[in-house]
Design a protein around this motif. Structure first.
Motif, short mmCIF file in Angstrom:
data_model
loop_
_atom_site.label_atom_id
_atom_site.label_comp_id
_atom_site.label_asym_id
_atom_site.label_seq_id
_atom_site.Cartn_x
_atom_site.Cartn_y
_atom_site.Cartn_z
N TYR A 81 9.09 4.62 0.53
CA TYR A 81 7.80 5.28 0.76
C TYR A 81 7.08 5.51 -0.57
O TYR A 81 5.86 5.30 -0.69
CB TYR A 81 8.04 6.61 1.47
N LEU A 82 7.84 5.92 -1.62
CA LEU A 82 7.24 6.15 -2.93
C LEU A 82 6.67 4.85 -3.52
O LEU A 82 5.59 4.83 -4.10
CB LEU A 82 8.29 6.74 -3.89
N GLY A 83 7.38 3.74 -3.32
CA GLY A 83 6.88 2.46 -3.82
C GLY A 83 5.60 2.04 -3.12
O GLY A 83 4.68 1.51 -3.75
N ILE A 84 5.53 2.27 -1.82
CA ILE A 84 4.31 1.93 -1.08
C ILE A 84 3.13 2.74 -1.61
O ILE A 84 2.02 2.22 -1.82
CB ILE A 84 4.51 2.16 0.42
N GLN A 85 3.36 4.02 -1.89
CA GLN A 85 2.28 4.86 -2.39
C GLN A 85 1.83 4.39 -3.78
O GLN A 85 0.64 4.39 -4.10
CB GLN A 85 2.74 6.32 -2.45
N LEU A 86 2.78 3.99 -4.64
CA LEU A 86 2.41 3.49 -5.96
C LEU A 86 1.61 2.20 -5.87
O LEU A 86 0.65 1.98 -6.62
CB LEU A 86 3.67 3.25 -6.81
N LEU A 87 1.97 1.32 -4.91
CA LEU A 87 1.19 0.09 -4.71
C LEU A 87 -0.23 0.41 -4.26
O LEU A 87 -1.19 -0.21 -4.71
CB LEU A 87 1.88 -0.81 -3.70
N ARG A 88 -0.33 1.37 -3.36
CA ARG A 88 -1.67 1.77 -2.93
C ARG A 88 -2.49 2.30 -4.10
O ARG A 88 -3.67 1.96 -4.25
CB ARG A 88 -1.55 2.86 -1.85
N MET A 89 -1.86 3.15 -4.92
CA MET A 89 -2.57 3.70 -6.08
C MET A 89 -3.00 2.59 -7.04
O MET A 89 -4.11 2.60 -7.57
CB MET A 89 -1.65 4.69 -6.82
N LYS A 90 -2.12 1.60 -7.23
CA LYS A 90 -2.45 0.48 -8.11
C LYS A 90 -3.64 -0.29 -7.56
O LYS A 90 -4.57 -0.64 -8.30
CB LYS A 90 -1.24 -0.42 -8.26
N HIS A 91 -3.63 -0.59 -6.25
CA HIS A 91 -4.73 -1.36 -5.65
C HIS A 91 -6.04 -0.59 -5.74
O HIS A 91 -7.10 -1.17 -6.02
CB HIS A 91 -4.41 -1.70 -4.21
N ARG A 92 -5.98 0.75 -5.52
CA ARG A 92 -7.21 1.54 -5.64
C ARG A 92 -7.73 1.50 -7.07
O ARG A 92 -8.93 1.36 -7.31
CB ARG A 92 -6.93 2.99 -5.22
N ARG A 93 -6.81 1.64 -8.07
CA ARG A 93 -7.24 1.62 -9.46
C ARG A 93 -7.85 0.27 -9.83
O ARG A 93 -8.87 0.20 -10.51
CB ARG A 93 -6.04 1.92 -10.36
#
Length: 636
Positions: A81-93
């Protein structure tokens, strides 16, 4: 992207369901222990209908119920779950960065095209303003030509119209010429100034010299004339018919076009010739007034300069010896022989100039000692150092034999032609050998034996030595190398120090004072064989840690051990006659093997190293290798 989002939502929803179906302890609720049973009177609305056998095989097996997750599975799902959230943050950035970059690029592109359009309009407008007179002239000319054609068609008089056209063309061409001149003239002026400056920048200028109303020649600068004038005055010193001093030269600055320039010597001859004195071709001998001053003085002139040059060369060569074949010999002062015009009165015989050069510029000076003089006071009176005073008077001891009436040399004679010799010298010096000592414990103190003869080494030096008038003034060593290494002398000495009185047996007593108490206080306890295997006498007292340990008798240290078990840090001293003492459990050791110690010399400090339950000194006496009671040696 949508599919991945749906997977994330389903995973999170599944995790939430699993946690909601368990209690706080991670186990299923009681009412969920039998999921297929329902309370009485209630119908299972979620129960599925019985399917045909053909469809039962296609239906997935029913979920057996909530299963407790292990800690590793929970940790894995949390990391997922933490990795998915980091990927989302990366895509938003990345989307934000991409949006900002695209906005910036669009803005730069828009500004560039705007500036380009403005530049094009400005250039086009400037060109139209620049060519507007030409366009107006062309348009007006066409109108006049059309009018002329109409007049010719109707057969009217065209003379006035033709004159008007000609006058119009003349005026317009004049205006066009003025317009072109206004634009081209500044550019042409700048080009002309640049070419003119470039041509003058590479031009060399010289001075055309006029003296006493006559054009003499060309010189590079005024200093040439000044040097020549001073040289002329030096040659004409003492002459009554010398040129007037108030005649001023006249200079004119001109560009050089290949004219030859006058040197100082050539210009000097021209000036002397214009003085009206009786002159002769000769070689003038010039000598520097003082070393390093660069001020030359005319000593005289000779008609045969070759003989004088030969004398100067032989004068220098008389200082060359067999050991100075490659030495560089030169005069301290500059000496020059210049050919030119000299007054007849300045010409001297060669022998007279030789005698003049052989004279002393300053003779020896002596000082007579008076009462109250000291070497320092004498040196200060004569402006020299005490070291120089002693060097000039080596036969006198200035500190002892200095009495009133004694004469001391305070200044050596200085020849008119001082000579400086720079020679390369090679010399050798001996290297002292070392004397090494080896202790032989089996021999008594006082015994010696020469094991190896010593031999001195040889070192060779290469130095540049400077001699001034025969006295060494400077020595610089440029190289040194060892030709032969020194061989040390090895001397063997006895290290055994026998006792004054040796007991016959282990039970015998010794005279009082033979062995001293090995520390600064305390008492023995336990003593020799105080418990099984204890071969020494333990000495301790309150606060004894770090207290000095002294040699009980004079002897030679034969053992120094930094142990961690058994005796710990301990020392063994051999006293001769088969008697040795042991000092154990020390905290510090201050001696080394082979060292001679005297009675009462500090050799260590009390500690608790090795097998020790507390700080104390384990003192042991050995007779021919056998431990004996130390109390008999200490208390007699």
């Amino acid at each position: 992207m949508q599919a991945s989002r749906q997977c994330i939502i389903l995973s999170v929803h599944h995790i939430g369901c699993q946690f909601s179906e368990k209690g706080d302890d991670g186990l299923p609720h009681k009412n969920d222990s039998t999921p297929n049973q329902h309370p009485k009177g209630q119908k299972d609305k979620g129960q599925r209908k019985k399917l045909p056998p053909s469809q039962e095989s296609l239906e997935p097996a029913a979920f057996p119920g909530p299963v407790p997750y292990t800690m590793m599975e929970r940790f894995y799902r949390y990391l997922y779950y933490l990795g998915i959230q980091l990927l989302r943050m990366k895509h938003r950035r990345m989307r934000k960065i991409s949006y900002k970059w695209n906005s910036f690029a669009r803005s730069v592109k828009k500004d560039f095209f705007h500036l380009w359009r403005e530049l094009r309009l400005a250039l086009w407008s400037g060109w139209r303003n620049l060519t507007s007179p030409l366009r107006e002239m062309r348009l007006h000319y066409r109108e006049l030509v059309e009018e002329l054609q109409q007049e010719e068609k109707h057969g009217s008089q065209t003379g006035r119209l033709r004159f008007h056209i000609a006058w119009f063309l003349i005026c317009r061409f004049a205006a066009a010429f003025r317009w072109l001149f206004h634009w081209i003239a500044p550019i042409a002026a700048c080009i002309g100034v640049y070419l003119l400056a470039k041509s003058y920048a590479g031009q060399t200028y010289i001075l055309r010299l006029e003296y006493n109303g006559e054009e003499i020649g060309y010189i590079s600068d005024e200093s040439i004339f000044n040097q020549a004038k001073n040289a002329m005055k030096g040659r004409l010193a003492g002459e009554t018919d010398a040129a007037p001093a108030d005649i001023l030269p006249h200079y004119e600055l001109i560009p050089r076009k290949g004219e030859p320039l006058l040197s100082v010597d050539r210009l000097t001859d021209i000036l002397i010739r214009s003085s009206g004195n009786e002159l002769v071709e000769a070689d003038g001998l010039y000598l520097e007034t003082s070393a390093g001053s660069n001020r030359m003085e005319l000593l005289g002139a000779v008609t045969d300069g070759a003989e004088l040059l030969h004398y100067l060369d032989s004068f220098k060569e008389q200082f060359r010896t067999t050991t100075m074949r490659d030495a560089r010999i030169e005069f301290l002062k500059k000496i020059q022989l210049k050919p030119g015009l000299y007054p007849v009165s300045a010409v001297r015989p060669v022998g007279e100039l030789k005698a003049l050069l052989s004279e002393e510029e300053r003779g020896e000076a002596y000082y007579t000692v008076v009462a109250g003089d000291t070497p320092l006071r004498i040196a200060e009176k004569n402006g020299i150092s005490v070291a120089d005073l002693q060097a000039m008077n080596p036969q006198v001891n200035l500190e002892v034999s200095l009495f009133p009436g004694d004469e001391l040399l305070v200044s050596r004679s200085v020849p008119k032609l001082g000579v400086k010799i720079t020679a390369t010298e090679r010399y050798r010096e001996s290297i002292e050998f070392e004397i090494q000592q080896e202790t032989v414990p089996s021999q008594n103190v006082g015994w010696t034996n020469l094991k190896q003869e010593g031999r001195e080494g040889i070192r060779e030096y290469t130095a540049e030595v400077v001699y001034v008038d025969g006295q060494e003034t400077e020595r610089n060593v440029v190289d040194r190398k060892v030709i032969r290494e020194p061989v040390p002398q090895i001397l063997q000495v006895g290290g055994n120090r026998p006792l004054q009185v040796v007991p016959k047996t282990s039970s015998s007593t010794l005279p009082s004072g033979t062995f001293a108490w090995p520390t600064s206080g305390g008492r023995i306890g336990p003593g020799f064989m105080g418990y099984y295997g204890h071969t020494g006498s333990d000495i301790s007292f309150s606060g004894c840690y770090g207290t000095p340990v002294y040699a009980s008798a004079a002897g030679t240290v034969v053992k120094v051990q930094y142990g961690t078990t058994g005796y710990g840090y301990h020392i063994v001293v051999d006293h001769g006659g088969g008697i040795q003492t042991l000092y154990a459990h020390c905290s510090e050791l201050y001696v080394s093997v082979g060292q001679q110690v005297s009675q009462g010399q500090q050799i260590g400090a009390i500690g608790r190293t090795g097998n020790a339950t507390g700080p104390h000194l384990h003192f042991e006496v050995r007779n021919n290798g056998t431990a004996v009671d130390a109390a008999r040696y200490l208390y007699n």
